[in-house]
Motif scaffolding. Structure first.
Motif, short mmCIF file in Angstrom:
data_model
loop_
_atom_site.label_atom_id
_atom_site.label_comp_id
_atom_site.label_asym_id
_atom_site.label_seq_id
_atom_site.Cartn_x
_atom_site.Cartn_y
_atom_site.Cartn_z
N GLN A 11 0.82 -1.21 0.00
CA GLN A 11 0.00 0.00 0.00
C GLN A 11 0.86 1.26 0.00
OE1 GLN A 11 -2.58 -0.47 3.35
NE2 GLN A 11 -4.04 -1.71 2.20
N HIS A 12 1.90 1.28 0.79
CA HIS A 12 2.78 2.45 0.86
C HIS A 12 3.46 2.70 -0.48
CE1 HIS A 12 3.09 3.09 5.42
NE2 HIS A 12 2.06 2.34 5.16
N ARG A 13 3.91 1.63 -1.13
CA ARG A 13 4.54 1.78 -2.44
C ARG A 13 3.55 2.32 -3.48
NH1 ARG A 13 8.09 -3.75 -2.53
NH2 ARG A 13 9.73 -2.97 -1.16
N ALA A 14 2.34 1.81 -3.44
CA ALA A 14 1.31 2.27 -4.39
C ALA A 14 1.00 3.74 -4.18
CB ALA A 14 0.05 1.43 -4.26
N VAL A 15 0.92 4.18 -2.96
CA VAL A 15 0.62 5.58 -2.67
C VAL A 15 1.76 6.47 -3.14
CG1 VAL A 15 0.35 7.24 -0.78
CG2 VAL A 15 -0.96 5.12 -0.77
N ARG A 16 3.00 6.04 -2.93
CA ARG A 16 4.14 6.86 -3.35
C ARG A 16 4.18 7.04 -4.86
NH1 ARG A 16 7.31 4.16 0.78
NH2 ARG A 16 8.08 2.76 -0.82
N VAL A 17 3.84 6.01 -5.61
CA VAL A 17 3.92 6.11 -7.07
C VAL A 17 2.66 6.75 -7.66
CG1 VAL A 17 2.97 3.90 -7.78
CG2 VAL A 17 4.85 4.89 -9.07
N ALA A 18 1.59 6.84 -6.89
CA ALA A 18 0.34 7.41 -7.38
C ALA A 18 0.48 8.88 -7.77
CB ALA A 18 -0.78 7.24 -6.36
N VAL A 19 1.54 9.54 -7.33
CA VAL A 19 1.75 10.94 -7.72
C VAL A 19 1.99 11.05 -9.22
CG1 VAL A 19 2.63 11.64 -5.48
CG2 VAL A 19 4.23 10.89 -7.23
N ARG A 20 2.34 9.94 -9.87
CA ARG A 20 2.51 9.93 -11.33
C ARG A 20 1.18 9.94 -12.05
NH1 ARG A 20 7.58 6.13 -12.72
NH2 ARG A 20 8.88 6.76 -10.98
N GLY A 21 0.12 9.67 -11.30
CA GLY A 21 -1.22 9.64 -11.88
C GLY A 21 -1.82 8.26 -11.78
N LEU A 22 -3.13 8.21 -11.63
CA LEU A 22 -3.81 6.92 -11.48
C LEU A 22 -3.81 6.12 -12.77
CD1 LEU A 22 -6.80 7.90 -9.19
CD2 LEU A 22 -4.71 6.69 -8.58
N ALA A 23 -3.61 6.77 -13.90
CA ALA A 23 -3.61 6.05 -15.17
C ALA A 23 -2.22 5.48 -15.52
CB ALA A 23 -4.06 6.98 -16.29
N HIS A 24 -1.22 5.81 -14.73
CA HIS A 24 0.14 5.34 -15.02
C HIS A 24 0.21 3.82 -14.82
CE1 HIS A 24 4.49 4.85 -14.70
NE2 HIS A 24 4.58 6.03 -15.31
N PRO A 25 0.84 3.09 -15.73
CA PRO A 25 0.90 1.63 -15.64
C PRO A 25 1.54 1.12 -14.34
CG PRO A 25 1.66 2.35 -17.79
CD PRO A 25 1.46 3.58 -16.97
N LEU A 26 2.55 1.81 -13.84
CA LEU A 26 3.18 1.38 -12.59
C LEU A 26 2.22 1.54 -11.41
CD1 LEU A 26 5.67 0.28 -11.21
CD2 LEU A 26 6.56 2.61 -11.05
N THR A 27 1.42 2.59 -11.43
CA THR A 27 0.41 2.77 -10.39
C THR A 27 -0.58 1.61 -10.42
OG1 THR A 27 0.60 5.17 -10.57
CG2 THR A 27 -1.36 4.33 -9.48
N HIS A 28 -1.02 1.23 -11.60
CA HIS A 28 -1.95 0.09 -11.73
C HIS A 28 -1.33 -1.18 -11.18
CE1 HIS A 28 -5.17 1.50 -14.70
NE2 HIS A 28 -4.57 2.57 -14.20
N LEU A 29 -0.08 -1.42 -11.52
CA LEU A 29 0.62 -2.62 -11.07
C LEU A 29 0.73 -2.66 -9.55
CD1 LEU A 29 2.32 -5.13 -11.91
CD2 LEU A 29 4.30 -3.63 -11.77
N LEU A 30 1.13 -1.54 -8.96
CA LEU A 30 1.31 -1.51 -7.51
C LEU A 30 -0.02 -1.54 -6.75
CD1 LEU A 30 4.36 0.89 -7.21
CD2 LEU A 30 4.30 -1.59 -6.92
#
Length: 63
Positions: A11-30
């Motif tokens: 969850q912490h990793r997903a929140v940190r990468v979410a600043v790239r946007g919810l549509a970003h593929p890495l956000t989806h993966l995390l």
């Protein structure tokens, strides 16, 4: 407790990468990894309150 730690970390990793946007593929993966880890913790018998402990330093009215 392994499942709880894994779910929190995901969850912490997903929140940190979410600043790239919810549509970003890495956000989806995390976010998918976090959901999977939370489901595994639940299936192992852990409850939401173990993953998200009650915080006493917050105002319950949202202020």
């Amino acid at each position: 407790m392994h499942y709880i730690r894994a779910a929190r970390t995901a969850q912490h990793r997903a929140v940190r990468v979410a600043v790239r946007g919810l549509a970003h593929p890495l956000t989806h993966l995390l976010l998918a990894a976090a959901a999977t880890a939370a489901a595994q913790a639940w299936d192992a018998g852990h409850r939401v309150t173990e993953l998200h402990p009650v915080r006493t330093d917050r105002n319950p009215t949202g202020g």
